[in-house]
Design a protein around this motif. Structure first.
Motif, PDB file in Angstrom:
ATOM      1  N   GLU A 135       0.276  -3.004  14.272  1.00 33.61           N
ATOM      2  CA  GLU A 135       0.226  -1.800  15.003  1.00 33.61           C
ATOM      3  C   GLU A 135      -0.933  -0.708  14.649  1.00 33.61           C
ATOM      4  N   THR A 136      -1.200   0.125  15.427  1.00 35.54           N
ATOM      5  CA  THR A 136      -2.251   1.277  14.806  1.00 35.54           C
ATOM      6  C   THR A 136      -1.406   2.576  15.033  1.00 35.54           C
ATOM      7  N   ALA A 137      -1.855   3.627  14.348  1.00 31.48           N
ATOM      8  CA  ALA A 137      -1.152   4.947  14.213  1.00 31.48           C
ATOM      9  C   ALA A 137      -2.070   5.890  14.325  1.00 31.48           C
ATOM     10  N   VAL A 138      -1.747   7.088  14.634  1.00 25.50           N
ATOM     11  CA  VAL A 138      -2.843   8.323  14.492  1.00 25.50           C
ATOM     12  C   VAL A 138      -2.398   8.921  13.394  1.00 25.50           C
ATOM     13  N   ARG A 139      -3.462   9.369  12.540  1.00 24.49           N
ATOM     14  CA  ARG A 139      -3.142  10.169  11.329  1.00 24.49           C
ATOM     15  C   ARG A 139      -4.079  11.510  11.307  1.00 24.49           C
ATOM     16  N   THR A 140      -3.172  12.536  10.830  1.00 26.56           N
ATOM     17  CA  THR A 140      -3.941  13.915  10.933  1.00 26.56           C
ATOM     18  C   THR A 140      -4.679  13.720   9.509  1.00 26.56           C
ATOM     19  N   VAL A 173      -7.465   6.975  14.194  1.00 26.22           N
ATOM     20  CA  VAL A 173      -6.434   5.977  14.395  1.00 26.22           C
ATOM     21  C   VAL A 173      -6.846   5.002  13.432  1.00 26.22           C
ATOM     22  N   VAL A 174      -5.753   4.636  12.918  1.00 27.13           N
ATOM     23  CA  VAL A 174      -5.789   3.634  11.690  1.00 27.13           C
ATOM     24  C   VAL A 174      -4.813   2.579  11.619  1.00 27.13           C
ATOM     25  N   VAL A 175      -4.839   1.427  11.155  1.00 30.22           N
ATOM     26  CA  VAL A 175      -3.855   0.363  11.053  1.00 30.22           C
ATOM     27  C   VAL A 175      -2.705   1.057  10.110  1.00 30.22           C
ATOM     28  N   VAL A 176      -1.458   0.770  10.710  1.00 35.93           N
ATOM     29  CA  VAL A 176      -0.360   1.267  10.136  1.00 35.93           C
ATOM     30  C   VAL A 176      -0.171   0.702   8.634  1.00 35.93           C
ATOM     31  N   ALA A 177       0.076   1.563   7.709  1.00 36.04           N
ATOM     32  CA  ALA A 177      -0.007   1.010   6.467  1.00 36.04           C
ATOM     33  C   ALA A 177       1.768   0.976   6.041  1.00 36.04           C
ATOM     34  N   GLY A 178       1.765   0.203   5.011  1.00 37.11           N
ATOM     35  CA  GLY A 178       3.147  -0.293   4.619  1.00 37.11           C
ATOM     36  C   GLY A 178       4.069   1.117   4.483  1.00 37.11           C
ATOM     37  N   VAL A 179       3.601   1.998   3.748  1.00 37.69           N
ATOM     38  CA  VAL A 179       4.226   3.430   3.483  1.00 37.69           C
ATOM     39  C   VAL A 179       4.502   4.005   4.428  1.00 37.69           C
ATOM     40  N   ALA A 217       3.748  16.014   8.121  1.00 39.08           N
ATOM     41  CA  ALA A 217       2.946  15.955   9.574  1.00 39.08           C
ATOM     42  C   ALA A 217       1.798  14.845   9.475  1.00 39.08           C
ATOM     43  N   ASN A 218       1.164  14.687   8.360  1.00 42.70           N
ATOM     44  CA  ASN A 218      -0.005  13.692   8.290  1.00 42.70           C
ATOM     45  C   ASN A 218       0.403  12.417   7.752  1.00 42.70           C
ATOM     46  N   ALA A 219       1.749  12.033   7.596  1.00 44.88           N
ATOM     47  CA  ALA A 219       2.216  10.907   7.271  1.00 44.88           C
ATOM     48  C   ALA A 219       1.972   9.896   8.228  1.00 44.88           C
ATOM     49  N   GLY A 220       1.813  10.120   9.399  1.00 47.02           N
ATOM     50  CA  GLY A 220       1.644   8.937  10.335  1.00 47.02           C
ATOM     51  C   GLY A 220       2.744   8.576  11.156  1.00 47.02           C
ATOM     52  N   TYR A 221       2.436   7.835  12.421  1.00 47.18           N
ATOM     53  CA  TYR A 221       3.571   7.746  13.301  1.00 47.18           C
ATOM     54  C   TYR A 221       3.584   6.177  13.604  1.00 47.18           C
TER      55      TYR A 221
END
Length: 272
Positions: free
Chosen positions: A141-146, A161-167, A236-240
């Motif tokens: 999955e990918t996510a949007v990060r601020t 847009v980044v690949v979802v990290a484990g954290v 807010a910048n933790a990613g979704y």
């Protein structure tokens, strides 16, 4: 029913929930535990209101709940879990800036219930998220990060847009788990209070008692709390992560209570 008897009976329900592998049975036991906690809280409030000796009545108090050690990741999601449980059990909270402590305001029996529920649900939340992370599903999955950048004297925010990290997956899982638990407990609380008012005896005045209890707690909180500002949950910048949220929600739906041999002030912290 006294608060001690209430905790003993809730303990029995939690042990039943823990011993079954059927998620529907586990959910029924969890809801029964919350229903009993709410009903007993109402009974105690009614008893206090009818007490002949005003000075012997129980009064709200403050208790410090330790969430974790400074620097531990995910403490904000742990706090969120405690807050949704507290909201369903008539307990107000302040949170330390580091999210390492929660200052709980309420009647002792209600705070006892919160600690018991939290101790069990915290372990379940972490175990379920560990299993999800171990599965590796989030890696697809990918996510949007601020992202905040400083150019000269100005700061600019942009999204990437980044690949979802484990954290990121873990934080989203925890958040969704807590939100689902909050909805389940709130629903049980609402139903139990409505039933108590509908079936009350002529002189009980349950609705008035619940209102007076809320006012007493609010007044105590206002006069005691030294909190400044407001607590912010997940950054807010933790990613979704949609996948992690869905998995966390499913785990919250299936969560069961138990895991502790007895209820009381057990550990509300997890090791590093």
């Amino acid at each position: 029913m006294s608060s001690d008897k209430m905790l003993t009976r809730i303990g029995g329900l939690l042990r039943q929930a823990e011993s079954t592998d059927n998620p529907h049975e586990a959910e029924a036991f969890m809801e029964a535990a919350q229903r009993l906690a709410t009903a007993t809280s109402i009974d105690l409030a009614v008893a206090r209101s009818h007490s002949a000796s005003r000075e012997k009545q129980a009064a709200p108090t403050q208790r410090v709940i330790r969430i974790g050690e400074p620097g531990k990741k995910g403490l904000r999601t742990f706090v969120k879990l405690f807050l949704v449980i507290a909201c369903a059990n008539d307990v107000k909270c302040d949170i330390s800036q580091s999210s390492t402590q929660v200052f709980a305001y309420g009647f002792d029996s209600d705070i006892d219930t919160c600690e018991a529920l939290y101790s069990s649900l915290l372990i379940q939340m972490v175990r379920a998220s560990d299993a999800y992370i171990k599965s590796g599903s989030y890696r697809n999955e990918t996510a949007v990060r601020t992202v905040t950048e400083t150019i000269g004297r100005k700061k600019y925010k942009r999204q990437e847009v980044v690949v979802v990290a484990g954290v990121t997956a873990r934080l989203n899982f925890h958040t969704a788990f807590a939100e689902r638990i909050g909805k389940r407990l709130a629903s049980v609380k609402k139903e139990t209070e409505a039933k108590a008012i509908e079936e009350e005896s002529r002189d009980a005045g349950t609705a008035v008692v619940l209102r007076d209890k809320a006012i007493e707690l609010k007044d105590f909180y206002t006069s005691t709390s030294k909190a400044r500002g407001s607590w912010r949950g997940q950054s807010a910048n933790a990613g979704y992560s949609r996948g992690a949220r869905a998995a966390g929600d499913r785990a919250g739906r299936a969560a069961r209570l138990g895991g502790e041999p007895e209820l009381g002030r057990g550990s509300t912290q997890l090791g590093r």
